[in-house]
Design a protein around this motif. Structure first.
Motif, mmCIF file in Angstrom:
data_model
loop_
_atom_site.group_PDB
_atom_site.id
_atom_site.type_symbol
_atom_site.label_atom_id
_atom_site.label_comp_id
_atom_site.label_asym_id
_atom_site.label_seq_id
_atom_site.Cartn_x
_atom_site.Cartn_y
_atom_site.Cartn_z
ATOM 1 N N HIS A 191 11.471 -15.211 4.054
ATOM 2 C CA HIS A 191 10.778 -16.478 3.868
ATOM 3 C C HIS A 191 9.507 -16.296 3.035
ATOM 4 C CE1 HIS A 191 7.935 -15.123 6.757
ATOM 5 N NE2 HIS A 191 8.393 -15.711 7.855
ATOM 6 N N ILE A 192 8.587 -17.183 3.216
ATOM 7 C CA ILE A 192 7.332 -17.203 2.481
ATOM 8 C C ILE A 192 6.590 -15.860 2.543
ATOM 9 C CG2 ILE A 192 6.028 -18.044 4.466
ATOM 10 C CD1 ILE A 192 4.530 -19.903 2.599
ATOM 11 N N GLY A 193 6.901 -15.060 3.586
ATOM 12 C CA GLY A 193 6.269 -13.759 3.742
ATOM 13 C C GLY A 193 6.534 -12.808 2.592
ATOM 14 N N MET A 194 7.592 -13.047 1.836
ATOM 15 C CA MET A 194 7.863 -12.207 0.658
ATOM 16 C C MET A 194 6.729 -12.346 -0.354
ATOM 17 S SD MET A 194 10.292 -10.125 -0.279
ATOM 18 C CE MET A 194 11.506 -9.610 -1.497
ATOM 19 N N SER A 195 6.099 -13.512 -0.384
ATOM 20 C CA SER A 195 5.028 -13.767 -1.356
ATOM 21 C C SER A 195 3.652 -13.393 -0.826
ATOM 22 C CB SER A 195 5.026 -15.240 -1.761
ATOM 23 O OG SER A 195 4.730 -16.081 -0.654
ATOM 24 N N THR A 196 3.506 -13.268 0.481
ATOM 25 C CA THR A 196 2.193 -12.945 1.042
ATOM 26 C C THR A 196 1.992 -11.438 1.225
ATOM 27 O OG1 THR A 196 3.007 -13.170 3.322
ATOM 28 C CG2 THR A 196 2.066 -15.138 2.275
ATOM 29 N N ALA A 197 3.077 -10.689 1.276
ATOM 30 C CA ALA A 197 2.983 -9.249 1.516
ATOM 31 C C ALA A 197 2.096 -8.523 0.500
ATOM 32 C CB ALA A 197 4.379 -8.627 1.547
ATOM 33 N N PRO A 198 2.176 -8.841 -0.806
ATOM 34 C CA PRO A 198 1.305 -8.140 -1.757
ATOM 35 C C PRO A 198 -0.180 -8.345 -1.481
ATOM 36 C CG PRO A 198 3.086 -9.217 -2.921
ATOM 37 C CD PRO A 198 3.131 -9.713 -1.512
ATOM 38 N N GLY A 199 -0.542 -9.479 -0.889
ATOM 39 C CA GLY A 199 -1.936 -9.732 -0.555
ATOM 40 C C GLY A 199 -2.355 -9.136 0.774
ATOM 41 N N LEU A 200 -1.408 -9.089 1.712
ATOM 42 C CA LEU A 200 -1.727 -8.631 3.064
ATOM 43 C C LEU A 200 -1.747 -7.112 3.195
ATOM 44 C CD1 LEU A 200 0.395 -11.149 5.179
ATOM 45 C CD2 LEU A 200 -2.094 -10.972 5.183
ATOM 46 N N TYR A 201 -0.915 -6.434 2.406
ATOM 47 C CA TYR A 201 -0.771 -4.986 2.558
ATOM 48 C C TYR A 201 -1.321 -4.253 1.334
ATOM 49 C CZ TYR A 201 2.232 -6.076 6.501
ATOM 50 O OH TYR A 201 2.703 -6.552 7.696
ATOM 51 N N ARG A 202 -2.254 -3.348 1.581
ATOM 52 C CA ARG A 202 -2.850 -2.575 0.488
ATOM 53 C C ARG A 202 -1.854 -1.576 -0.105
ATOM 54 N NH1 ARG A 202 -7.498 -2.732 4.108
ATOM 55 N NH2 ARG A 202 -9.230 -3.856 3.144
ATOM 56 N N LYS A 203 -0.951 -1.057 0.723
ATOM 57 C CA LYS A 203 -0.001 -0.038 0.270
ATOM 58 C C LYS A 203 1.430 -0.531 0.492
ATOM 59 C CE LYS A 203 -3.189 3.735 1.438
ATOM 60 N NZ LYS A 203 -3.390 4.960 2.293
ATOM 61 N N LEU A 204 1.843 -1.500 -0.256
ATOM 62 C CA LEU A 204 3.193 -2.042 -0.130
ATOM 63 C C LEU A 204 4.173 -1.085 -0.820
ATOM 64 C CD1 LEU A 204 4.367 -4.658 1.102
ATOM 65 C CD2 LEU A 204 4.381 -5.619 -1.206
ATOM 66 N N PRO A 205 5.228 -0.626 -0.116
ATOM 67 C CA PRO A 205 6.113 0.383 -0.694
ATOM 68 C C PRO A 205 7.139 -0.156 -1.687
ATOM 69 C CG PRO A 205 6.823 -0.153 1.523
ATOM 70 C CD PRO A 205 5.540 -0.917 1.287
ATOM 71 N N TYR A 206 7.092 -1.413 -1.994
ATOM 72 C CA TYR A 206 8.019 -2.016 -2.960
ATOM 73 C C TYR A 206 7.279 -3.108 -3.710
ATOM 74 C CZ TYR A 206 8.101 -5.599 0.614
ATOM 75 O OH TYR A 206 7.718 -6.550 1.518
ATOM 76 N N ASN A 207 7.868 -3.542 -4.805
ATOM 77 C CA ASN A 207 7.295 -4.617 -5.611
ATOM 78 C C ASN A 207 8.231 -5.822 -5.550
ATOM 79 O OD1 ASN A 207 6.533 -6.383 -7.697
ATOM 80 N ND2 ASN A 207 5.710 -4.728 -8.941
#
Length: 326
Positions: free
Chosen positions: A94-110
């Protein structure tokens, strides 16, 4: 001898090529796994199971739902990003796919580089609800209560990155007062705490809250859509309650690993489109206020555009709120 070798080589080559060609033509030849990034029983899981049934009928194969909860959906997203690029593993997020880059400093995927996009699926409205004995009797009284009580109000959500957290962030911003946020490991325990009076207020998706609202277990203050909802026709929108620009809809999209063959992607998109026309699916979702997206949004291009735009939107809000995870 040379002629025999040439013939033998051509024969072997044809024997190898034939199964590969047949495999490509018969996708899918085995069950497809639909990965859900949240726990069983939650709103995205409920949507996924309805979608899996309808897509399976179109594909002629079982679509198996696999729940991989944790870290606000990032565990499942990373799993699918690294999965085999054969079309047999897809992600409903859901919408969380778009918020993850802002919420997580070290996101393991783009999110914009590591996935193929199959199309948008459905928009799920949210409700603003309170514990049964909350003093506020109307949406306007709730807004006053939130302002006056400030951090004395316990605002529940289903965990970092959950739609309920994002809606709660917007609610606090719109009211201009900070509540004490109380995270839970999923929607079900958060709702249980609200029903039991351990927390005061919560935002959550209609797929989860409508049964509790109808049973009188929680107080409904408003819906987060621009217009009123058919299943909750008497409930005002939060815009009507005085929050002029308050609108939150939890959009959902379907993804596959980057590099999945175009033929498999086309088959999956065709099955998605067929599922979203299924009267049984539409009927089940309509009961809880979920809206299947229009046909023009059921495309890879529409999902990519939506994701990119929402990453910009939520990134700005998250930076303003100062909410991050390592």
């Amino acid at each position: 001898m040379k002629l025999h070798r040439i013939i033998a080589t051509l024969t072997i080559g044809a024997a190898v090529a034939a199964p590969l060609s047949a495999q490509a033509e018969t996708f899918p030849s085995r069950p497809v796994t639909l990965v859900i990034p949240f726990a069983a029983g939650g709103p995205t899981d409920l949507l996924g199971r309805v979608l899996a049934q309808s897509m399976g009928a179109s594909l002629g194969q079982t679509v198996v739902v696999e729940n991989r909860a944790g870290a606000g959906g990032t565990l499942a997203s990373n799993f699918v990003a690294r999965a085999n690029k054969d079309g047999y593993t897809v992600l409903l997020h859901h919408i969380g796919m778009s918020t993850a880059p802002g919420l997580y400093r070290k996101l393991p995927y783009n999110p914009l580089a590591d996935f193929e996009y199959l199309g948008q699926v459905a928009d799920v409205p949210m409700t603003v609800i309170g514990r049964p004995d909350l003093p506020a009797k109307s949406p306007q009284e709730l807004l006053s209560y939130l302002k006056q009580q400030g951090n004395k109000v316990n605002l529940a959500h289903a965990g970092l990155g959950a739609a309920s957290q994002l809606c709660g962030m917007l609610l606090q911003q719109a009211v201009g007062a900070e509540s004490t946020t109380v995270p839970f490991q999923g929607t079900a325990p958060a709702l249980t705490a609200l029903i039991g009076g351990q927390v005061d207020v919560m935002c959550d998706q209609t797929m989860q809250t409508v049964p509790h609202i109808r049973a009188g277990k929680v107080k409904l203050y408003g819906v987060t859509t621009r217009d009123r909802l058919k299943p909750l026709a008497d409930a005002p929108t939060m815009r009507e309650a005085g929050l002029k620009d308050f609108e939150v809809v939890v959009w959902h999209g379907l993804y596959a690993p980057k590099g999945t063959p175009p033929a498999a992607l086309a088959t999956l998109n065709k099955a998605l489109r067929a599922a979203l026309k299924d009267p049984a699916l539409i009927g089940k979702l309509d009961e809880v206020g979920v809206q299947v997206v229009k046909e023009s949004l059921q495309t890879p291009e529409a999902l990519r555009t939506q994701l990119s735009s929402e990453i910009d939107r939520w990134g700005a809000l998250i930076r303003q709120a100062g909410t991050y995870a390592d």
